[in-house]
Write an enzyme that holds these catalytic residues in place. Structure first.
Site, PDB file in Angstrom:
ATOM      1  N   TYR A  27       4.831  -2.858   2.348  1.00  0.00           N
ATOM      2  CA  TYR A  27       3.589  -3.076   3.103  1.00  0.00           C
ATOM      3  C   TYR A  27       2.502  -3.676   2.206  1.00  0.00           C
ATOM      4  CZ  TYR A  27      -0.719  -2.143   5.659  1.00  0.00           C
ATOM      5  OH  TYR A  27      -1.938  -2.272   6.268  1.00  0.00           O
ATOM      6  N   ARG A  43      -0.977 -11.735   2.944  1.00  0.00           N
ATOM      7  CA  ARG A  43      -1.879 -11.895   4.090  1.00  0.00           C
ATOM      8  C   ARG A  43      -3.321 -12.046   3.627  1.00  0.00           C
ATOM      9  NH1 ARG A  43      -2.346  -7.178   8.627  1.00  0.00           N
ATOM     10  NH2 ARG A  43      -2.650  -5.956   6.721  1.00  0.00           N
ATOM     11  N   TYR A  93     -10.745  -0.944   1.565  1.00  0.00           N
ATOM     12  CA  TYR A  93     -10.011   0.194   1.001  1.00  0.00           C
ATOM     13  C   TYR A  93      -9.976   0.049  -0.521  1.00  0.00           C
ATOM     14  CZ  TYR A  93      -7.784   1.834   5.422  1.00  0.00           C
ATOM     15  OH  TYR A  93      -7.500   2.336   6.668  1.00  0.00           O
ATOM     16  N   ARG A  98     -11.118  -2.795  12.918  1.00  0.00           N
ATOM     17  CA  ARG A  98     -10.650  -1.662  13.743  1.00  0.00           C
ATOM     18  C   ARG A  98     -10.508  -2.054  15.208  1.00  0.00           C
ATOM     19  NH1 ARG A  98      -8.351   1.632  10.148  1.00  0.00           N
ATOM     20  NH2 ARG A  98      -9.676   1.688   8.298  1.00  0.00           N
ATOM     21  N   GLU A 100       0.690   6.609  15.175  1.00  0.00           N
ATOM     22  CA  GLU A 100      -0.337   5.559  15.226  1.00  0.00           C
ATOM     23  C   GLU A 100      -0.433   5.083  16.678  1.00  0.00           C
ATOM     24  OE1 GLU A 100      -0.474   2.664  11.950  1.00  0.00           O
ATOM     25  OE2 GLU A 100      -0.604   1.088  13.467  1.00  0.00           O
TER      26      GLU A 100
HETATM   27  C1  3EB Z   1      -4.869   2.090   8.563  1.00  0.00           C
HETATM   28  O1  3EB Z   1      -5.844   2.440   9.220  1.00  0.00           O
HETATM   29  C2  3EB Z   1      -3.538   2.316   9.231  1.00  0.00           C
HETATM   30  O2  3EB Z   1      -1.950  -3.770   8.211  1.00  0.00           O
HETATM   31  O3  3EB Z   1      -2.454  -4.795  10.056  1.00  0.00           O
HETATM   32  C3  3EB Z   1      -3.483  -0.029  11.114  1.00  0.00           C
HETATM   33  C4  3EB Z   1      -3.722  -1.243  11.784  1.00  0.00           C
HETATM   34  C5  3EB Z   1      -2.871  -0.045   9.887  1.00  0.00           C
HETATM   35  C6  3EB Z   1      -3.329  -2.457  11.211  1.00  0.00           C
HETATM   36  C7  3EB Z   1      -2.348  -3.763   9.371  1.00  0.00           C
HETATM   37  C8  3EB Z   1      -2.485  -1.271   9.320  1.00  0.00           C
HETATM   38  C9  3EB Z   1      -2.710  -2.466   9.977  1.00  0.00           C
HETATM   39  O4  3EB Z   1      -4.947   1.598   7.425  1.00  0.00           O
HETATM   40  C10 3EB Z   1      -2.598   1.209   9.167  1.00  0.00           C
END
Ligand code: 3EB
Length: 328
Positions: free
Chosen positions: A137, A144, A197, A210, A316
């Site tokens: 990932y 990306r 992050y 989000r 999720e």
């Molecule tokens: C998170 O909140 C959970 O890599 O496109 C959620 C939605 C998550 C999209 C992405 C990853 C992705 O980090 C994981």
């Protein structure tokens, strides 16, 4: 310009209507997207048994034109573009992901659908290690992120997305973009923006918002039990579910939207076209119960067993918030 793009779930082997823009088959096999009977089709291995599968259909108002560009297939009307792509399985994803996303961003520029508003990524062995020992990932996220930095700088920020496991070989991805409409990317004040992050989650942050608001429709990203940037309630399905639903309720609520200058506000009963991803087969009965308690009885919900992008996440949830046509 109205939000005349919609999705619905149908039987995996049902035929499409004439106004179908695209079809994603969540079944037992995966492969490169192609144009079948004039409709871009992406098959994703998300079920052990094809009989458990379904198809997600996107429809739009205008007559669609379709085509191919490098490894991408697409269809569009005057306002909306659907595009699907594929990255073969390998022990290093950064460069191939950067290339595939670079092609995607070149296509949206070329066809003049510059604003991407929702993306999905289905990644095999998502929690496995690549050749360098980096989690798959995180390897994907690196490619990306570079493509977003280098090839999408002109545009309006990162859209809502999902990044989740698949049982097939190869990364399958698809996305939606628009021409004249003005999507707005929404963050959740309970969660650190994913693109901020800290480094401990990987060399490049995940590139997504989000949620993305398009006209009166709010596309909600894959949402999990993360507060700030930390996973909470490791090992506790019910508690992770509560946090994930709480995150969605907060994201789509009037308070969070107002604070970002966006008009509107939704409740979980306005949520539809829901996908619930759960890690362990044994959790299906419980996630089904939890979903029935959380969503409107008419909401369309599908359950997909998949690995989730953090090894400590059990569930999720994604979906689309819009004002229900029915008043019930
Ligand atoms: C998170 O909140 C959970 O890599 O496109 C959620 C939605 C998550 C999209 C992405 C990853 C992705 O980090 C994981």
């Amino acid at each position: 310009m109205s939000a005349t793009i919609e999705s619905r779930f149908i039987a995996h082997d049902a035929t499409c209507d004439g106004d179908t823009l695209a079809r994603i088959v969540f079944g037992a096999t995966s492969g490169r997207p192609c144009i079948e009977h004039g409709v871009p089709t992406l098959r994703l291995a998300m079920c052990d048994d094809a009989r458990d599968g379904f198809a997600e259909i996107w429809t739009s108002a205008g007559p669609a034109r379709n085509g191919c560009f490098n490894d991408l297939v697409y269809a569009h009307d005057d306002e909306y573009l659907f595009c699907a792509g594929f990255i073969p399985s390998s022990d290093r994803y950064t460069d191939a992901t950067r290339k595939a996303y670079g092609d995607a961003f070149a296509l949206v520029r070329e066809l003049n659908f510059p604003k991407v508003f929702r993306m999905w990524n289905f990644i095999p062995h998502i929690n496995g290690a690549n050749q360098e020992g980096l989690e798959v990932y995180r390897d994907f996220c690196r490619g990306r992120a570079i493509a977003f930095e280098q090839d999408y700088a002109h545009a309006s920020g990162m859209p809502a997305a999902t990044g989740i496991g698949t049982w097939g070989e190869g990364v399958g991805f698809y996305f939606l973009a628009c021409r004249a409409s003005s999507p707005r990317h929404i963050e959740n004040s309970r969660q650190t923006p994913a693109y901020e992050y800290p480094q401990r989650y990987g060399p490049k942050s995940p590139s997504f918002a989000r949620g993305t608001l398009l006209h009166e429709t709010l596309f909600v990203s894959g949402t999990a039990s993360i507060l700030g940037h930390e996973t909470v309630h490791e090992g506790d399905l019910d508690a992770q579910w509560r946090v994930a639903i709480g995150n969605i309720a907060h994201l789509i609520g009037a308070g969070n939207l107002d604070a970002q200058g966006a008009i509107g506000g939704y409740a979980p009963r306005d949520f539809d076209q829901i996908k619930v991803y759960y890690r362990h087969a044994a959790d299906l009965p419980r996630v089904t119960e939890l979903a029935h308690a959380a969503f409107h009885p008419d909401a369309n919900v599908r359950f997909l067993k998949a690995d989730i992008c953090r090894a400590d996440l059990l569930v999720e949830i994604e979906g689309i918030a819009s004002h229900r046509r029915r008043s019930d």
